[in-house]
Structure formats: C-alpha cells, structure tokens
Enzyme design. Sequence first.
Site, PDB file in Angstrom:
ATOM      1  N   HIS A 263      -1.733  -5.370  -4.004  1.00  0.00           N
ATOM      2  CA  HIS A 263      -1.937  -4.787  -2.637  1.00  0.00           C
ATOM      3  C   HIS A 263      -2.603  -5.595  -1.814  1.00  0.00           C
ATOM      4  CE1 HIS A 263      -0.316  -0.869  -2.783  1.00  0.00           C
ATOM      5  NE2 HIS A 263      -0.645  -0.567  -3.528  1.00  0.00           N
TER       6      HIS A 263
ATOM      7  N   HIS B 179      -1.238  -4.511 -10.178  1.00  0.00           N
ATOM      8  CA  HIS B 179      -0.930  -3.544  -8.995  1.00  0.00           C
ATOM      9  C   HIS B 179      -1.781  -3.612  -7.709  1.00  0.00           C
ATOM     10  CE1 HIS B 179       1.333   0.068  -7.033  1.00  0.00           C
ATOM     11  NE2 HIS B 179       0.095   0.199  -6.646  1.00  0.00           N
ATOM     12  N   GLU B 180      -2.994  -3.332  -8.149  1.00  0.00           N
ATOM     13  CA  GLU B 180      -3.947  -3.275  -7.193  1.00  0.00           C
ATOM     14  C   GLU B 180      -4.277  -4.639  -6.303  1.00  0.00           C
ATOM     15  OE1 GLU B 180      -4.569  -0.505  -6.022  1.00  0.00           O
ATOM     16  OE2 GLU B 180      -3.848   0.694  -7.627  1.00  0.00           O
TER      17      GLU B 180
ATOM     18  N   GLU C  97       4.273   0.588  -2.101  1.00  0.00           N
ATOM     19  CA  GLU C  97       4.058   0.753  -3.530  1.00  0.00           C
ATOM     20  C   GLU C  97       5.275   0.166  -4.265  1.00  0.00           C
ATOM     21  OE1 GLU C  97       1.156   2.108  -4.883  1.00  0.00           O
ATOM     22  OE2 GLU C  97       0.633   2.103  -2.907  1.00  0.00           O
TER      23      GLU C  97
END
Length: 288
Positions: free
Chosen positions: A148, A144-145, A223
């Site tokens: 980003h 997930h990071e 997100e």
Amino acid sequence: MKRIVLFVATNLAVIVVLGMVTRLLGVDRYLTANGLNLGSLLAFAAVIGFGGAIISLLLSKPIAKWSSGVQVIEQPRNADEAWIVETVRRFADKAGIGMPEVGIFEGEPNAFATGAFKNSALVAVSTGLLQGMTREEVEAVIGHEVAHIANGDMVTMTLIQGVMNTFVVFLSRVIGYLVDGWLSRGEQRSGPGIGYYVTTIVLDILLGFLAAIIVAWFSRQREFRADAGSAQLLGRKQPMINALARLGGMVPGELPKGLQTMGITSGVGKLFSTHPPIEERIARLQGA
C-alpha cells in the site's frame, strides 16, 4: 478496513468547518452578490475540496495512532517485536521505500498502513492478528501493507477524495443558489438567504456520502493491487492466499473510519465497503 472511515470522517469534518468559516468570512456572499460566479465558485470549491483531503492526509498518521491505541516499537522488547520490525524493514528495502514506523495495537485480527509520505509511513498490526496467524501469514499481511505504501495509495486516495470534494462543494452551492432564488423570488437581496445556507449544508453531507461510495470503489481496486504486491514481495502467492483464507474464518477487527481503506479487512455494506470480499481477492490472486 482501518482507514477510509476515519479518513473520510476527518475529511468531511474539515470540509464542513472550512465551509462554515468561509460563510462567516462572507466568501459565499461575495460569490453570489451579482449572480453566481461559476468560475470563482469552481476555484473556491477546488481549494476547499483539496484542502480538506490534504489536511486529512497530513493528520492520518497521528489520528491513526490515537484512535487505535498504537504502541510504536521504538526498541523491540522481545523476539516477536524484533521479528515484526525486521520483517517490515526487509519488505521496505525490497519495495524501495523508507523504513516505516512499526506499531502494535490491541484488538481483533487487523492491520493497517498510513501516513502522508512513502518514506515516513506507519505499519501497525493487531495483537489478534499476531496470535491468530502463522508467521508466514503475518508476513503476507505485512507485505500487503508495505505494498500500500509503495503504491502511494494514501496520496492516490487523497487526490480522488479531493476531486470528489470539489464536485460536492461546487454542486451543493449551485443547487443551494437555485433553491434560494426560488424561495426568495421577488425579494430584493444583496446576498444569499437562509435557503442557500440550509441547502448547502444538507447537500454537503448527502453528496459527501455519494462521494464516499465512489472513493470506496477505488479503494477496493487498490486492495487487489496490494494483495499482488504482497505476493511479489514474498516471491510467491500462497502465503497471501493462506492469510486471506484464515482472515475469512476470523472475526475481523473494526478500525476507525479514516483508517479503513488501508486495513486488511472490512465489514461494511457493499457500496461503502473499502475492501472486496475475501473470496474475490483469493480468486484474483489465484488467477494472476
């Protein structure tokens, strides 16, 4: 949620400082000397607005390290640290970005990514996250990071914040000029008075909060994209769904203000929340 509150706080502080400097240098007096020059004011607002956002972006990584107490892993000291570094490297290669710095910080379950550039970012995870999740779930959070970073979310948020700042600076000075003119009607003056300065300072802060609500809305949309990006990096959705479900049952770690948009969880009110509710994120992933 470790990234908007520090990012927005830094940004707001920079805007206020730049505004005070320009007042001391007489820029405001120049803009209002012969009536308000809207064209010059808009250019001025854009320079100040984007200047604040860009400075915040450039400071994001060092401030993140300092505010969270991140210990960057230079050389892995144990098998867990080696696994974290290798996981970040694997996802970074798959996402086509440079290897980020990798760090660990003490605290409740959370993680974040930050940095001004895709190829020199930082990914940090908390000790609470590592202790409270399975390796597959931690992998999903790291994915997930990394998503980003690959999506260029820090730059996107900087551009959005810059636009918001520009409107804040522009509107506060236009309204300040009108208020000052009403308070000083009949007086002969060569520049703005106390009504202008007080009004612009107050509106810089109040409109800044309204701008933060808009920025938070954009952050919530990112997100969903980062969750989907994690599923793509892992090749399946279930690990990210499991990670979100576990996070929903944990007490999330609070992150400093400017880092909250890049964190994995958020605990603020709905309007200022930089992350959607866990249930919405899971439902979006399941329906993707």
